[in-house]
Write an enzyme that holds these catalytic residues in place. Structure first.
Site, PDB file in Angstrom:
ATOM      1  N   CYS A   1     100.237   5.480  28.002  1.00 30.16           N
ATOM      2  CA  CYS A   1     100.422   6.718  28.762  1.00 30.16           C
ATOM      3  C   CYS A   1     100.170   6.550  30.254  1.00 30.16           C
ATOM      4  O   CYS A   1     100.494   7.442  31.043  1.00 30.16           O
ATOM      5  CB  CYS A   1      99.541   7.829  28.194  1.00 30.16           C
ATOM      6  SG  CYS A   1      97.771   7.489  28.293  1.00 30.16           S
TER       7      CYS A   1
ATOM      8  N   CYS B   1      92.687  14.041  15.298  1.00 35.69           N
ATOM      9  CA  CYS B   1      91.862  14.591  14.236  1.00 35.69           C
ATOM     10  C   CYS B   1      90.650  13.709  13.976  1.00 35.69           C
ATOM     11  O   CYS B   1      90.461  12.684  14.620  1.00 35.69           O
ATOM     12  CB  CYS B   1      92.677  14.730  12.949  1.00 35.69           C
ATOM     13  SG  CYS B   1      94.253  15.584  13.165  1.00 35.69           S
TER      14      CYS B   1
END
Length: 549
Positions: free
Chosen positions: A493, A13
């Site tokens: 990741c 966001c």
């Protein structure tokens, strides 16, 4: 196990904040800006961080001259849709009702499937006491959200209206405020540091006119601020402040573990928690951030350009008059330009993006594949008969790339397509705010049993996608391009090494979940096969062992 992995609020966001302080002189940027009109800057700033979320937008404003001291408005849709910016009269009425000297704003993307307005931010909690009536919005994700939720629900009198970490943060703030009659804002931030594991760049406003802007101790998500006279503004990215008119020299990244506190009209920047290390999300420079932003002292554009130059250094495909570099619009453009320049071949826009489909990576549900097919138009006049070096910033699920390669071959008729990815393979989930929460949804882990990328594995991946070849950028090249110390970047990741205890714990659970899912798929194939793929007495021959029913 699945409950722990199902960390619902996986959001990427954007947040903004504005305050026209009672002291500090007149702003040179907006010398005629009246106190009530300060919050009118918020939709303008949200447009500049719209790349961080397109599902919903909202803002909360404070005004001592209004019956509703703290007022929140939010709606599903883009910033223009949420605030009705295409309807000047309606937008003016809305902004007049929200006028005030201080406000916070938020753009949201959520992966939990909840698209109703109640999940949009800011979250407001009314109270009879002014300093206990507050609103807040944040960018990030709490890795220990389920643990915190369980702690709250140990008291049977407690209740959670929404099972999100935003709701957990709301209750945490309320708990701190309940301790004494008037709690300093810094005490709230200190409670966060003691309890939260994860990422949070947060803006806060209360009905007493107090504002807080904080960044978590590891600095996962970006957060910038600037001051000009009596005008203070903060945003997830520097581009929102730059476009307000702040000079680049006056825009600063908020240091991890630090907060900006405005109480009784006094402005201060203070450290609320130690920051033993940094863990800036490398994906911000690769994909998420606006290319015009500068984050933690490093230009997003220059980082992406350097990524392309690193790709060029590794290139082995012969280049001739029929070789062209083509970016996948828009976030790969700088990398493609850098690669093409180094190779001495043209960088051409062989793909035209439909500007109205949004960013498929931040689209929830099953709409990704359809949007990927609609998103780009290949230009046959550019691609036909060419050896195409197709530059993409990342491959996460492979949905977009598969659809794109198929369409390029059908429409563009190139001689060859060689995919070049300006980041390493994504092999592990993110528990800090990016929409990739399970291993099974990722493309690379299906091929990479070990971190080592061999030519054989790359060839298999290319064949699966429908490309003539595939190359990822190695981790050391990525770090060199971004230009920050490797220990200052979160690489979870791409390495499976998480910077927080709960991140590492969730990854271990994800690995077990992925293993069980893989075994279940083997069993399904075995049961469907004429000749069993496993021996009848093998544990894999029974569905119950794999958790299936």
């Amino acid at each position: 196990m699945r409950e722990l992995l199902d960390t619902k609020p996986r959001e990427e966001c954007g947040v903004v904040a504005v305050y026209l302080l009672p002291n500090g002189g007149v702003s040179t940027l907006f010398p005629s800006l009246g106190v009530p009109a300060a919050t009118r800057l918020i939709p303008r700033m949200l447009l500049d961080v719209q790349n961080r979320g397109q599902l919903a937008a909202g803002m909360s404003t404070y005004s001592p001259d209004r019956g509703q001291l703290l007022l929140t408005y939010k709606a599903v849709g883009t910033v223009s849709e949420a605030f009705g910016l295409n309807n000047p009269e309606g937008a003016e009425r809305l902004m007049r009702s929200l006028d005030g000297p201080a406000g916070i704003g938020h753009v949201r993307y959520a992966t939990c499937g909840q698209e109703d307005c109640s999940f949009a931010q800011p979250f407001e909690r009314p109270h009879i006491k002014r300093h206990k009536w507050f609103s807040f919005a944040f960018n990030g994700q709490l890795a220990n959200y389920k643990q915190l939720e369980a702690e709250i629900l140990t008291d049977p009198n407690n209740y959670l209206a929404r099972h999100t970490d935003t709701e957990v943060i709301l209750h945490c703030i309320s708990y701190v405020l309940s301790k004494v009659d008037r709690v300093p804002l810094k005490s709230i931030a200190e409670e966060f540091a003691n309890r939260f594991d994860g990422a949070y760049s947060l803006v806060y406003l209360d009905a007493a006119g107090r504002m807080m802007v904080i960044r978590d101790p590891l600095g996962f998500k970006p957060l910038c601020y600037a001051c000009d006279g009596n005008l203070f503004a903060a945003a997830s990215e520097s581009v929102a402040l730059l476009n307000l008119g702040f000079s680049p020299d006056s825009i600063f990244s908020l240091e991890p573990g630090c907060g900006i506190f405005i109480e009784d009209g006094a402005f201060s920047v203070e450290r609320y928690a130690p920051s033993p290390r940094r863990a800036h999300c490398f994906f911000e420079w690769v994909y998420f951030s606006n290319v015009a932003s500068t984050l933690d002292g490093r230009s997003v554009y220059l980082a992406r350009k350097a990524l392309g130059e690193e790709l060029a250094q590794l290139e082995t495909v012969p280049t001739d008059k029929d070789t062209i570099v083509v970016p996948v619009p828009d976030t790969s453009k700088a990398a493609a330009d850098g690669m093409a320049y180094k190779l001495g071949v043209p960088c051409l826009e062989g793909l035209i993006r439909n500007r109205y489909t949004g960013r498929t990576f931040i689209e929830g549900g099953n709409r990704r594949k359809l949007k990927a097919q609609m998103k780009y138009t290949p230009l046959r006049e550019v691609l036909e008969g060419k050896r195409v070096l197709l530059v993409e910033d990342s491959i996460v699920r492979s949905t977009t790339m598969r659809a794109l390669l198929q369409k390029i071959r059908e429409v563009g008729r190139p001689k060859e397509i060689h995919v070049r990815v300006a980041s390493p393979p994504i092999i592990a989930p993110c528990f800090y705010g990016i929409d990739m929460s399970t291993i099974s949804e990722l493309f690379a882990p299906r091929f990479l049993q070990t971190p080592e990328m061999t030519e054989e594995i790359a060839a298999a991946m290319a064949k699966d996608l429908g490309a003539d070849s595939l190359r990822y950028l190695p981790i050391e090249c990525l770090i060199r391009a971004i230009g920050l110390p490797p220990e200052d970047l979160c690489q979870a990741c791409i390495t499976g090494q998480y910077p927080t205890p709960w991140g590492q714990k969730l990854y271990q659970l994800a690995l077990k979940e992925s293993c069980l899912a893989g075994e279940a798929r083997i069993v399904e194939r075995a049961l469907a096969a004429t000749e069993p793929l496993v021996a009848p007495d093998s544990p894999l021959a029974t569905r119950e062992v794999c958790g299936g029913k």
